[in-house]
Design a protein around this motif. Structure first.
Motif, PDB file in Angstrom:
ATOM      1  N   GLU A  91       0.739  -1.186  -0.061  1.00 50.79           N
ATOM      2  CA  GLU A  91       0.267  -0.012   0.038  1.00 50.79           C
ATOM      3  C   GLU A  91       0.695   1.389   0.107  1.00 50.79           C
ATOM      4  N   LEU A  92       0.528   2.145  -0.844  1.00 46.72           N
ATOM      5  CA  LEU A  92       1.333   3.418  -0.956  1.00 46.72           C
ATOM      6  C   LEU A  92       1.031   4.108   0.390  1.00 46.72           C
ATOM      7  N   VAL A  93       1.857   4.797   1.020  1.00 49.11           N
ATOM      8  CA  VAL A  93       1.776   5.584   2.232  1.00 49.11           C
ATOM      9  C   VAL A  93       1.978   7.123   2.213  1.00 49.11           C
ATOM     10  N   GLY A  94       1.145   7.862   2.646  1.00 47.69           N
ATOM     11  CA  GLY A  94       1.442   9.347   2.467  1.00 47.69           C
ATOM     12  C   GLY A  94       1.761   9.844   1.225  1.00 47.69           C
ATOM     13  N   VAL A  95       0.817   9.639   0.142  1.00 48.10           N
ATOM     14  CA  VAL A  95       1.050   9.892  -1.195  1.00 48.10           C
ATOM     15  C   VAL A  95       0.579  11.500  -1.277  1.00 48.10           C
ATOM     16  N   ASP A  96       1.322  12.463  -1.696  1.00 54.05           N
ATOM     17  CA  ASP A  96       0.845  13.767  -1.891  1.00 54.05           C
ATOM     18  C   ASP A  96       0.184  13.918  -3.116  1.00 54.05           C
ATOM     19  N   SER A  97      -0.716  15.182  -3.230  1.00 57.24           N
ATOM     20  CA  SER A  97      -1.389  15.337  -4.520  1.00 57.24           C
ATOM     21  C   SER A  97      -0.638  15.221  -5.756  1.00 57.24           C
ATOM     22  N   ALA A  98       0.427  15.648  -5.797  1.00 58.59           N
ATOM     23  CA  ALA A  98       1.189  15.794  -7.277  1.00 58.59           C
ATOM     24  C   ALA A  98       1.481  14.451  -7.517  1.00 58.59           C
ATOM     25  N   LEU A  99       1.848  13.351  -6.608  1.00 55.34           N
ATOM     26  CA  LEU A  99       2.288  11.974  -6.887  1.00 55.34           C
ATOM     27  C   LEU A  99       0.939  11.313  -7.308  1.00 55.34           C
ATOM     28  N   GLN A 100      -0.247  11.732  -6.680  1.00 53.57           N
ATOM     29  CA  GLN A 100      -1.289  10.794  -6.798  1.00 53.57           C
ATOM     30  C   GLN A 100      -1.760  11.174  -7.966  1.00 53.57           C
ATOM     31  N   THR A 101      -1.597  12.317  -8.756  1.00 54.81           N
ATOM     32  CA  THR A 101      -2.073  12.804 -10.146  1.00 54.81           C
ATOM     33  C   THR A 101      -1.291  12.365 -11.181  1.00 54.81           C
ATOM     34  N   LYS A 102       0.153  11.992 -10.862  1.00 53.14           N
ATOM     35  CA  LYS A 102       0.796  11.222 -11.897  1.00 53.14           C
ATOM     36  C   LYS A 102       0.541   9.940 -11.918  1.00 53.14           C
ATOM     37  N   LEU A 103       0.118   9.399 -10.700  1.00 54.97           N
ATOM     38  CA  LEU A 103      -0.243   7.711 -10.586  1.00 54.97           C
ATOM     39  C   LEU A 103      -1.517   7.710 -11.497  1.00 54.97           C
ATOM     40  N   ASP A 104      -2.754   8.572 -11.278  1.00 53.49           N
ATOM     41  CA  ASP A 104      -3.814   8.099 -11.743  1.00 53.49           C
ATOM     42  C   ASP A 104      -3.628   8.381 -13.189  1.00 53.49           C
ATOM     43  N   ARG A 105      -2.916   9.439 -13.613  1.00 56.62           N
ATOM     44  CA  ARG A 105      -2.571   9.515 -15.341  1.00 56.62           C
ATOM     45  C   ARG A 105      -1.972   8.556 -15.954  1.00 56.62           C
ATOM     46  N   TYR A 106      -1.071   8.100 -15.110  1.00 56.83           N
ATOM     47  CA  TYR A 106      -0.225   6.809 -15.656  1.00 56.83           C
ATOM     48  C   TYR A 106      -1.179   5.347 -15.920  1.00 56.83           C
ATOM     49  N   ILE A 107      -1.890   5.252 -14.805  1.00 61.27           N
ATOM     50  CA  ILE A 107      -2.854   4.063 -14.821  1.00 61.27           C
ATOM     51  C   ILE A 107      -3.986   4.298 -15.789  1.00 61.27           C
ATOM     52  N   ALA A 108      -4.522   5.539 -16.018  1.00 61.56           N
ATOM     53  CA  ALA A 108      -5.466   5.863 -17.293  1.00 61.56           C
ATOM     54  C   ALA A 108      -4.797   5.481 -18.363  1.00 61.56           C
ATOM     55  N   THR A 109      -3.639   5.803 -18.739  1.00 59.16           N
ATOM     56  CA  THR A 109      -2.971   5.627 -20.001  1.00 59.16           C
ATOM     57  C   THR A 109      -2.807   4.008 -20.067  1.00 59.16           C
ATOM     58  N   LEU A 110      -2.431   3.205 -19.281  1.00 60.22           N
ATOM     59  CA  LEU A 110      -2.283   1.808 -19.285  1.00 60.22           C
ATOM     60  C   LEU A 110      -3.598   1.274 -19.555  1.00 60.22           C
ATOM     61  N   GLN A 111      -4.583   1.830 -18.976  1.00 60.72           N
ATOM     62  CA  GLN A 111      -6.100   1.355 -19.058  1.00 60.72           C
ATOM     63  C   GLN A 111      -6.433   1.292 -20.827  1.00 60.72           C
ATOM     64  N   ARG A 112      -6.190   2.668 -21.141  1.00 61.44           N
ATOM     65  CA  ARG A 112      -6.625   2.790 -22.675  1.00 61.44           C
ATOM     66  C   ARG A 112      -5.745   2.047 -23.641  1.00 61.44           C
ATOM     67  N   GLU A 113      -4.554   1.916 -23.247  1.00 58.64           N
ATOM     68  CA  GLU A 113      -3.635   1.004 -24.146  1.00 58.64           C
ATOM     69  C   GLU A 113      -4.025  -0.528 -24.259  1.00 58.64           C
ATOM     70  N   GLN A 114      -4.315  -0.867 -23.062  1.00 58.46           N
ATOM     71  CA  GLN A 114      -4.606  -2.167 -22.981  1.00 58.46           C
ATOM     72  C   GLN A 114      -6.173  -2.467 -23.473  1.00 58.46           C
ATOM     73  N   ARG A 115      -7.204  -1.468 -23.517  1.00 64.83           N
ATOM     74  CA  ARG A 115      -8.499  -1.733 -24.069  1.00 64.83           C
ATOM     75  C   ARG A 115      -8.106  -1.633 -25.585  1.00 64.83           C
ATOM     76  N   ARG A 116      -7.448  -0.748 -26.112  1.00 64.64           N
ATOM     77  CA  ARG A 116      -6.925  -0.453 -27.579  1.00 64.64           C
ATOM     78  C   ARG A 116      -6.572  -1.799 -28.154  1.00 64.64           C
ATOM     79  N   ASN A 117      -5.508  -2.349 -27.443  1.00 67.44           N
ATOM     80  CA  ASN A 117      -4.888  -3.668 -28.013  1.00 67.44           C
ATOM     81  C   ASN A 117      -5.759  -4.931 -27.790  1.00 67.44           C
TER      82      ASN A 117
END
Length: 247
Positions: A212-238
């Motif tokens: 589990e990620l601990v003490g994640v600040d808003s900047a890191l959370q935004t980066k994580l959410d953006r990266y995960i959304a990109t992976l999901q789009r790529e996997q759906r497209r594939n």
């Protein structure tokens, strides 16, 4: 004497893990639960079923979407995920061989050393493509540092593979205060708390850490959410492209 007791406890835990894993696999077979399959060294994803659980192997159905050009060599790793009875279940197994059932291919796999299972989480977890898996450094606990690789990720946690058997000192609840990895060219430094840990012998001896990620600040959370959304789009497209190619 202490070494003997420690080894006996390890053997007992490993036996219990195998028995629990076999029971879960039999439940998947009995309930005809769909499993999601990804292959070592490939970003493609397939769907299948566990047909049978035998003493020294398991048998899964043909892979969908199929491909006449799909050639699988003995020993190739199958990474498998599914949901059953309120739990997320995942495990890895190696290919023993391909067989035929009523003219269709089925695959015989090794029995996994460990079947990871935990209650479903609110955050959706995605696999990191094999070509993009992120090296991670774990430090700041017990005076040692370990290197591993992030194999899947969600907005609230990661799963990490570390070479060798590293269970000692990495049990559930352990806080790792200095964690470093690179996410889309951004150097990340954070903390992790271990939720579950296990080890597997195939395809090589490695330790599996669900964290589990601990003490994640808003900047890191935004980066994580953006990266995960990109992976999901790529996997759906594939996935859609694979289905289109078969039409």
């Amino acid at each position: 004497m202490l070494d003997w007791l420690f080894k006996r406890n390890q053997d007992s835990e490993a036996k219990q893990q195998r028995e629990e894993g076999r029971a879960l696999l039999k439940r998947l077979s009995q309930n005809h639960t769909f499993i999601e399959v990804s292959l070592e060294g490939s970003d493609r994803h397939f769907r299948s079923l566990v047909l049978a659980v035998e003493e020294d192997s398991i048998l899964i159905d043909e892979l969908f979407p199929g491909n006449d050009e799909l050639r699988l060599s003995k020993g190739r790793r199958f990474d498998i995920d599914c949901r059953e009875g309120g739990y997320n279940i995942s495990f890895s197994a190696s290919l023993i061989g391909e067989e035929q059932n009523d003219g269709f291919p089925v695959y015989r796999l090794t029995v996994p050393d460990y079947v990871e299972h935990h209650q479903r989480r609110a955050a959706y977890r995605v696999k990191v493509p094999a070509a993009s898996r992120m090296p991670v450094m774990l430090g700041g606990y017990g005076g040692v540092s370990l290197s591993g690789v992030i194999v899947d990720i969600s907005s609230s946690g990661v799963r990490i593979h570390v070479g060798g058997s590293r269970l000692e000192g990495l049990g559930p609840g352990t806080l790792i205060p200095d964690v470093r990895f690179t996410l889309e060219e951004s150097r990340i430094r954070c903390q992790l708390r271990i939720c579950n840990s296990s080890y597997a012998r195939r395809p090589y001896l490695h330790t599996i850490l669900g964290c589990e990620l601990v003490g994640v600040d808003s900047a890191l959370q935004t980066k994580l959410d953006r990266y995960i959304a990109t992976l999901q789009r790529e996997q759906r497209r594939n996935h859609h492209q694979q289905a289109f190619d078969l039409e």
